[in-house]
Design an enzyme around this catalytic site. Structure first.
Site, mmCIF file in Angstrom:
data_model
loop_
_atom_site.group_PDB
_atom_site.id
_atom_site.type_symbol
_atom_site.label_atom_id
_atom_site.label_comp_id
_atom_site.label_asym_id
_atom_site.label_seq_id
_atom_site.Cartn_x
_atom_site.Cartn_y
_atom_site.Cartn_z
ATOM 1 N N TRP A 81 40.327 38.825 30.667
ATOM 2 C CA TRP A 81 39.874 38.560 32.027
ATOM 3 C C TRP A 81 40.460 39.607 32.968
ATOM 4 O O TRP A 81 41.431 40.280 32.644
ATOM 5 C CB TRP A 81 40.273 37.143 32.473
ATOM 6 C CG TRP A 81 39.406 36.668 33.611
ATOM 7 C CD1 TRP A 81 39.741 36.580 34.925
ATOM 8 C CD2 TRP A 81 38.044 36.274 33.514
ATOM 9 N NE1 TRP A 81 38.659 36.151 35.657
ATOM 10 C CE2 TRP A 81 37.606 35.954 34.815
ATOM 11 C CE3 TRP A 81 37.140 36.163 32.454
ATOM 12 C CZ2 TRP A 81 36.313 35.535 35.088
ATOM 13 C CZ3 TRP A 81 35.851 35.738 32.725
ATOM 14 C CH2 TRP A 81 35.449 35.422 34.034
ATOM 15 N N ASP A 90 39.494 41.843 43.390
ATOM 16 C CA ASP A 90 39.135 41.008 44.536
ATOM 17 C C ASP A 90 38.726 39.610 44.081
ATOM 18 O O ASP A 90 38.914 39.234 42.918
ATOM 19 C CB ASP A 90 38.015 41.680 45.348
ATOM 20 C CG ASP A 90 36.682 41.782 44.598
ATOM 21 O OD1 ASP A 90 36.588 41.325 43.437
ATOM 22 O OD2 ASP A 90 35.726 42.327 45.180
ATOM 23 N N GLU A 112 36.655 39.457 40.848
ATOM 24 C CA GLU A 112 37.161 40.141 39.652
ATOM 25 C C GLU A 112 36.641 41.569 39.548
ATOM 26 O O GLU A 112 36.276 42.042 38.472
ATOM 27 C CB GLU A 112 36.808 39.354 38.374
ATOM 28 C CG GLU A 112 37.643 38.119 38.150
ATOM 29 C CD GLU A 112 37.092 36.877 38.827
ATOM 30 O OE1 GLU A 112 37.880 35.954 39.098
ATOM 31 O OE2 GLU A 112 35.886 36.813 39.084
ATOM 32 N N GLU A 142 26.439 28.081 41.020
ATOM 33 C CA GLU A 142 27.161 29.215 41.588
ATOM 34 C C GLU A 142 26.230 30.040 42.464
ATOM 35 O O GLU A 142 26.582 30.415 43.583
ATOM 36 C CB GLU A 142 27.719 30.082 40.461
ATOM 37 C CG GLU A 142 28.547 31.264 40.926
ATOM 38 C CD GLU A 142 29.216 31.975 39.763
ATOM 39 O OE1 GLU A 142 30.453 31.903 39.663
ATOM 40 O OE2 GLU A 142 28.499 32.594 38.947
#
Length: 373
Positions: A121, A171, A174, A330
């Site tokens: 990640w 940020d 990502e 989302e």
């Protein structure tokens, strides 16, 4: 907010359904999963997403749920105490640790570190650490809770942010680890500003928090604006929808100040289309759709400057994205910035996240602010 009783009832129902969904999915240890089904999010909680989810739940009267999340944050951060002390000591020595040794943006629901299932990640993000402190102290103030129950976690977070705020990092989305992002700085400043006023802090730490928060705000005003509005990152010409929080919910920049008003207007002009708000103009994630949580975040900025009608319009657009159960995605595909990228992302991770708990929480937060929920 002027509307028919039926309209208000429908909006209130979506807010209530969203809160019920969040409650049903909250982990027994207090963490809020970002999304229960999306492949890249499942099983993880973000400090950033969770802070906004908890703030929405707190504002909506779900006190125990929000408190449980902040208890989880405190445990997670105190569990990183040794790592934070190494980070702070290295920064003080003039030889800061590399990015991969900084704290992660997300944790497993049990609070443990690690990507899980071999997933890497984009982990070095500072914003969530400022945001959990901001949200926890707002929750404590809202409901008369003694915030000293999170004292150690807040102290460690202050030390971490004071030592590290000037570093570039990923940020909210990502992305762009090489840049200094204004929404990240605003998130840090909000947490440090509010922590500095906490009565349980020793004077030296409170002073460091206050001085750093003030330094960040001055940095934003000097290096984080262009043409009178906030910008995406230092040196950029662009805006990002996350800036709505900096001038709205966080009020790091006074909403009714010239910079605040111009930023809100620029976000509306560049990123809002028929009530749906894009993250930024160059967005290609799942084609660069419109995010209901960002419409609500921009709505809260409009509330902060007294434009309740505009905020209500943004709330209604967000309501239009809700499923039959009231859950919210989302993003939606009503107005894509670059449709050619949809297939690429779907091949990588499947269809985009639905539900996303952060979306439901931001809808609840704006509905409460407008007197609907």
């Amino acid at each position: 907010m002027s509307s028919t009783l039926a309209d208000r009832a429908a909006l209130a129902a979506i807010a209530a359904q969203g809160a019920a969904l969040i409650l049903s999915l909250q982990d027994e240890g207090g963490a809020y999963p970002a999304s229960p089904t999306f492949s890249a999010y499942r099983g993880f909680a973000w400090l950033r997403d969770g802070a906004f989810i908890a703030d929405g739940m707190s504002a909506g009267g779900h006190v125990d749920s929000a408190t449980a999340f902040f208890d989880w944050c405190d445990r997670v951060v105190t569990g990183c105490a040794d790592r934070i002390e190494r980070i702070v000591a290295a920064a003080a020595s003039g030889a800061p640790l590399p990015d991969h040794e900084m704290l992660p943006a997300r944790f497993a629901l049990d609070g443990s570190l690690g990507g899980g299932e071999g997933i890497e990640w984009w982990d070095f993000q500072l914003d969530g650490y400022g945001l959990w402190v901001w949200a926890a102290l707002a929750h404590a103030d809202r409901h008369g809770i003694d915030a000293s129950r999170w004292r150690r976690g807040i102290e460690l977070t202050i030390d971490y942010l004071v030592s590290s705020w000037q570093r570039p990092c990923y940020d909210w989305w990502e992305m762009h680890i090489e840049e200094i992002h204004i929404s990240t700085l605003g998130s840090i400043a909000a947490g440090l500003r509010d922590a500095a006023r906490a009565p349980f802090l020793e004077p030296s730490r409170a002073s460091a928090a206050a001085e750093t928060a003030n330094a960040i705000i001055q940095f934003i005003l000097r290096d984080g604006t262009r043409d009178g509005h906030l910008i995406k990152w230092v040196g950029s010409h662009d805006v990002d929808a996350s800036l709505a929080a900096v001038v709205g919910m966080l009020a790091v920049i006074e909403p009714s100040s010239p910079v605040g008003l111009t930023t809100i207007a620029e976000l509306d002009r560049q990123l809002a289309v028929n009530g749906g708000v894009h993250r930024f103009l160059a967005d290609t994630f799942y084609g660069g759709g419109q995010w209901p949580l960002l419409s609500c975040m921009l709505g809260l900025a409009h509330v902060a400057v007294g434009d309740h009608d505009r905020a209500a319009g943004l709330l209604r657009w967000s309501a239009s994205t809700a499923g039959e159960s009231g859950s919210m995605p989302e993003q939606v595909t009503h107005h894509l910035l670059d449709p050619a990228y949809v297939a690429e992302w779907e091949e990588r991770w499947g269809t985009s996240a639905d539900p996303l708990l952060w979306s439901s929480a931001m809808f609840l937060r704006l509905a409460v602010e407008l007197g609907v929920a």
